[in-house]
Design a protein around this motif. Structure first.
Motif, PDB file in Angstrom:
ATOM      1  N   LYS A   8       0.823  -1.213   0.000  1.00  0.00           N
ATOM      2  CA  LYS A   8       0.000   0.000   0.000  1.00  0.00           C
ATOM      3  C   LYS A   8       0.855   1.261   0.000  1.00  0.00           C
ATOM      4  O   LYS A   8       0.536   2.246  -0.676  1.00  0.00           O
ATOM      5  CB  LYS A   8      -0.927   0.006   1.220  1.00  0.00           C
ATOM      6  N   ALA A 310      -0.038  -3.366  -8.469  1.00  0.00           N
ATOM      7  CA  ALA A 310      -0.331  -4.057  -7.207  1.00  0.00           C
ATOM      8  C   ALA A 310       0.014  -5.540  -7.324  1.00  0.00           C
ATOM      9  O   ALA A 310       0.612  -6.131  -6.406  1.00  0.00           O
ATOM     10  CB  ALA A 310      -1.799  -3.871  -6.837  1.00  0.00           C
ATOM     11  N   TRP A 351      -7.581   0.713  -0.272  1.00  0.00           N
ATOM     12  CA  TRP A 351      -6.510   1.711  -0.345  1.00  0.00           C
ATOM     13  C   TRP A 351      -7.091   3.094  -0.651  1.00  0.00           C
ATOM     14  O   TRP A 351      -6.698   4.093  -0.050  1.00  0.00           O
ATOM     15  CB  TRP A 351      -5.508   1.287  -1.411  1.00  0.00           C
TER      16      TRP A 351
END
Length: 388
Positions: A8, A310, A351
């Protein structure tokens, strides 16, 4: 397993630069389909870009294209961008839409034409000075269509001479980013057809010259991630122009044609330090939204890069390294596939909510009313775009 908090944090540092021309009318050489609400001025392009950043949180930069984004006062344009939470990014030159460039621009056999092209590039550096932009991004349509049309080596010499004149003008904190494309509009030889040619020219220029990888500018079957890894190893990867291709320079939305390829590319970026701000790799979209709505397409494109990033960050490098050291081919491949097959959408929604963003940027934009507003207000004037 990778630390989710670290993933993150890395995502929070990501920045995707959007192209001003992505908000205007664009298409193929056959037809440009106009859309209601398209910007008419560079400032209206920045207004739309601000919406993309508002809903994604990672798109604060906007690239300019000269002369498409010509204004009287570039410092004022930079100030306008700042008011909207943006900054001006790369300045892109244009040496392919003038009749004088029929036989090339910086590689043209006529020194008068070459001087004209170089003067345009120097003007772009002046604009960089006014806007605070760091990068001058160069793509040349130069090449030949017939054997014998011109001397191949002489054209490389002219290219080197022209680039050197521009390089000399750069400030200490500015870069020259040289893009490549293997064909079109020249079909016999292209003067900067591949990463090797760009790399050779950049090496001769110096540390402030780096290669741009456009993900749509390769022959079918090209291993783009190998090129990315090698350029990162040599500290010569200046940036990306993200898009997707089925056949050639299709300029489709990034990740739409081959999302697994985008993941593989971004894994090599992660593995080789390309996400480190000190590496200074510019991640930019360069796409042609011919039939889809402009702003939602740019938002979706930013999300596609974010999702692939990601997944790349979720690769278990310790397990991968162990499998590679053991020569366990299937286990090594499985590590990559496990990360790629992970559904990262819940992670990214979480997020975004942690940062006060809408969990679904496309849905958030659709509900905000901006599209309806610009369709109603942007009536009259000349829409931004290029004709076909």
């Amino acid at each position: 397993m990778p630390d989710i908090a670290a993933v993150k944090a890395a995502l929070a540092d990501q920045r995707i630069e959007t192209p001003s021309w992505g908000y205007g009318n664009s298409g193929t050489r056959f037809k440009v389909f106009a859309q209601a609400g398209v910007p008419r001025t560079p400032r209206e392009k920045l207004d739309d870009a601000a919406k993309v950043h508002e809903f994604t949180g990672i798109a604060p930069k906007v690239a300019l294209h000269i002369p498409w984004d010509t204004v009287d006062d570039y410092a004022a344009l930079g100030a306008y961008a700042k008011e909207r939470g943006l900054e001006l990014g790369a300045v892109n030159s244009n040496t392919f839409q003038d009749d004088d460039y029929r036989l090339g621009s910086v590689c043209h056999p006529d020194p008068k034409v070459r001087r004209k092209a170089v003067e345009h590039l120097l003007t772009c550096v002046d604009i960089m000075d006014a806007t605070g932009s760091q990068d001058l991004k160069l793509w040349f349509a130069d090449g030949t269509n017939y054997p014998g049309q011109d001397d191949i080596v002489a054209r490389q010499d002219r290219l080197a001479e022209s680039l050197a004149a521009v390089y000399e003008r750069l400030g200490d904190d500015q870069r020259l980013l040289l893009e490549y494309k293997f064909f079109e509009p020249a079909f016999y030889t292209t003067d900067v057809p591949d990463w090797g040619t760009s790399y050779l020219q950049c090496v001769k220029l110096g540390d402030k010259a780096q290669v741009v990888v456009d993900t749509g500018h390769h022959a079918p079957g090209t291993n783009i991630e190998f090129i990315v890894a090698l350029l990162l190893r040599e500290k010569k990867l200046g940036g990306f122009d993200f898009n997707s291709r089925f056949y050639a320079d299709d300029d489709l939305m990034v990740g739409s044609a081959d999302p697994f390829q985008l993941f593989r590319i971004l894994y090599e970026v992660a593995r080789n330090g390309g996400f480190d701000p000190a590496t200074n790799v510019a991640f930019m979209l360069d796409q042609c939204h011919n039939i889809e709505a402009k702003i939602p397409a740019v938002i979706r494109s930013v999300m596609n890069v974010q999702e692939a990033t990601a997944k790349a960050l979720l690769v278990d490098r310790e397990a991968l390294g162990a499998a590679q050291a053991a020569g366990d081919v299937l286990a090594a491949n499985a590590v990559l596939m496990d990360a790629y097959n992970t559904d990262v959408r819940p992670l990214l929604a979480e997020w975004r909510e942690e940062r006060g963003l809408h969990p679904d940027p496309v849905a958030g934009y659709a509900a905000c009313g901006w599209q309806e507003r610009i369709v109603a207000e942007r009536v009259g004037g000349e829409q931004a775009g290029w004709g076909a």
